[in-house]
Design an enzyme around this catalytic site. Structure first.
Site, short mmCIF file in Angstrom:
data_model
loop_
_atom_site.label_atom_id
_atom_site.label_comp_id
_atom_site.label_asym_id
_atom_site.label_seq_id
_atom_site.Cartn_x
_atom_site.Cartn_y
_atom_site.Cartn_z
CG ASP A 93 -13.77 -15.44 -17.81
OD1 ASP A 93 -12.63 -15.36 -17.30
OD2 ASP A 93 -14.61 -14.54 -17.74
CG HIS A 100 -15.77 -9.48 -9.74
ND1 HIS A 100 -16.04 -8.26 -10.31
CD2 HIS A 100 -16.33 -10.42 -10.56
CE1 HIS A 100 -16.71 -8.44 -11.43
NE2 HIS A 100 -16.91 -9.73 -11.60
CD GLU A 161 -15.73 -9.57 -16.60
OE1 GLU A 161 -15.20 -10.65 -16.95
OE2 GLU A 161 -16.89 -9.49 -16.17
CD GLU A 163 -11.35 -12.36 -16.62
OE1 GLU A 163 -10.99 -13.56 -16.68
OE2 GLU A 163 -12.49 -11.98 -16.96
CG ASP A 192 -13.78 -12.04 -20.80
OD1 ASP A 192 -13.74 -12.16 -22.04
OD2 ASP A 192 -14.61 -12.63 -20.09
NE ARG A 196 -19.67 -5.53 -16.60
CZ ARG A 196 -19.05 -6.62 -16.17
NH1 ARG A 196 -19.66 -7.78 -16.18
NH2 ARG A 196 -17.79 -6.54 -15.73
CD GLN A 199 -22.69 -9.83 -17.50
OE1 GLN A 199 -22.04 -8.80 -17.69
NE2 GLN A 199 -22.33 -10.72 -16.60
CE LYS A 212 -18.85 -10.83 -18.90
NZ LYS A 212 -18.39 -11.83 -17.94
CB THR A 216 -11.23 -12.56 -24.73
OG1 THR A 216 -12.58 -12.86 -24.38
CG2 THR A 216 -10.33 -12.75 -23.52
CD GLU A 314 -15.93 -5.31 -9.19
OE1 GLU A 314 -15.63 -5.66 -8.03
OE2 GLU A 314 -15.31 -5.68 -10.21
#
Length: 365
Positions: A93, A100, A161, A163, A192, A196, A199, A212, A216, A314
């Site tokens: 990834d 971002h 996420e 992607e 993905d 948070r 993380q 993570k 996925t 975000e």
């Protein structure tokens, strides 16, 4: 006009009840069985075709277009099960959206916002787990982990996420950006999933790990490069090192993110700073090889506006400004039972709009 007409024909693997999986292409809201074409198309996975190389990819696509033009049986998607379309060898990834990266920095590191010093010199990435790549529709169990000193439990800040993933067909090592079209078979949409809170506690100094690696999700459809129309890349400053030049193919893909049937964002892939060709070149620049079935993803796709971001971190400013959904409820991060769908379109090589498939997942407790 369907976004899944003869100009597109993305590959997938499907099965009917009590039958073995087989290759097909999507045509409208149906799938066309390719097994009667034999050879590389009479398989249970895309890997044999992907490994065969660009000449075979071209020949296969020509044969499929001719086959579809003859009006073969169309099997409604509602009557089939869609499977993971390829056997995933490795998963990498990247972190290639400048918008971002700046947004995340401002949210998580407000005392020192901005890009890391090396961000514009190389495509930053990390290695994920191929064993937790799952096909769209697979439920996502809320992960648990360490949330802080002495605290273990389910993630309270589960995120997505949005992607774009690229699937390697032909193995290779020390590849140049100009080798991209000879080694990459096609693209697929990726979610993905990210925890948070896990993380934030674990990622320094080595980066993403358990936050993570739990899941996925990928679309069941692989759009071949032949169906896509390349566009000029916007350029990079400072100029990358020679092994990352030329920048290579860029794609004007338009994504959409739906949260419980409410569209909340429309990330633009054309704004990505690093191209997929540069990611592949960097991935193999130290002598590492790629194999058939390797998946490498773009990293979160985000544009300059709030309605163009590819993560809920975000979108809601880390939960500080919750988003209102169409049923009147509000969300900062994902709740149990929430469903997320990422879809996409682009103007294809034939000059018409084509669909990129969709990837959906529902959160379980």
């Amino acid at each position: 006009m369907s976004r899944y007409g003869i100009e597109n024909l993305p590959y997938g693997v499907f099965s009917r009840p009590n039958e073995a999986p087989r290759l097909g292409v999507r045509l409208g809201s149906s799938v066309v069985d390719l097994s009667t074409l034999g050879g590389l198309l009479n398989q249970h996975s895309l890997n044999p075709l992907m490994a065969a190389g660009r000449a075979q990819w071209t020949a296969a696509r020509e044969a499929i277009v001719e086959f579809v033009a003859a009006d073969p049986e169309r099997i409604p998607l509602s009557e089939v099960t869609l499977h993971l379309p390829f056997e995933v060898a490795d998963y990498t990834d990247f972190y290639s959206s400048e918008h971002h990266a700046l947004n995340v920095s401002a949210i998580l590191r407000p005392d020192a916002p901005g890009l890391p010093e090396h961000w514009k010199h190389l495509p930053i990435g990390y290695h994920g787990r191929s064993s937790t790549v799952v096909v769209s529709g697979t439920p996502i169990r809320r992960p648990s982990g360490q949330l802080g000193p002495g605290v273990f439990g389910p993630s309270r800040r589960l995120d997505i996420e949005a992607e774009v993933g690229f699937v390697v067909g032909v193995p290779g090592r020390r590849l140049r950006t100009t080798d991209f079209a000879d080694h990459v078979f096609g693209l697929t949409l990726v979610n993905d999933w990210s925890a948070r809170d896990i993380q934030a506690w674990e990622y320094r100094p080595l980066g993403p790990f358990l936050a993570k690696s739990f899941a996925t999700s990928v679309s069941p459809w692989i759009v071949p490069l032949a169906a896509l129309a390349p566009v000029d890349h916007a350029g990079q400053d400072p100029q990358p090192l020679d092994y990352l030049l030329p920048a290579g193919t860029a794609f004007d893909l338009r994504l959409s993110v739906e949260w419980n049937d409410t569209r909340v964002a429309s990330p633009p892939f054309a704004s990505m700073y690093w191209t997929a060709a540069q990611q592949l070149a960097h991935l193999t620049s130290n002598g590492a090889s790629v194999r058939t079935g390797d998946l490498f993803a773009s990293g979160t796709v985000s544009g300059p506006r709030r309605d163009q971001v590819g993560s809920f971190l975000e979108l809601t400013l880390s939960g500080a400004e919750p988003v209102k959904l169409s049923d009147g409820s509000t969300r900062g991060f994902l709740e149990d039972g929430d469903r997320v769908t990422i879809a996409g379109t682009t103007i294809g090589a034939a000059g018409v709009e084509i669909g990129l498939g969709e990837v959906t997942g529902t959160v379980l407790p």
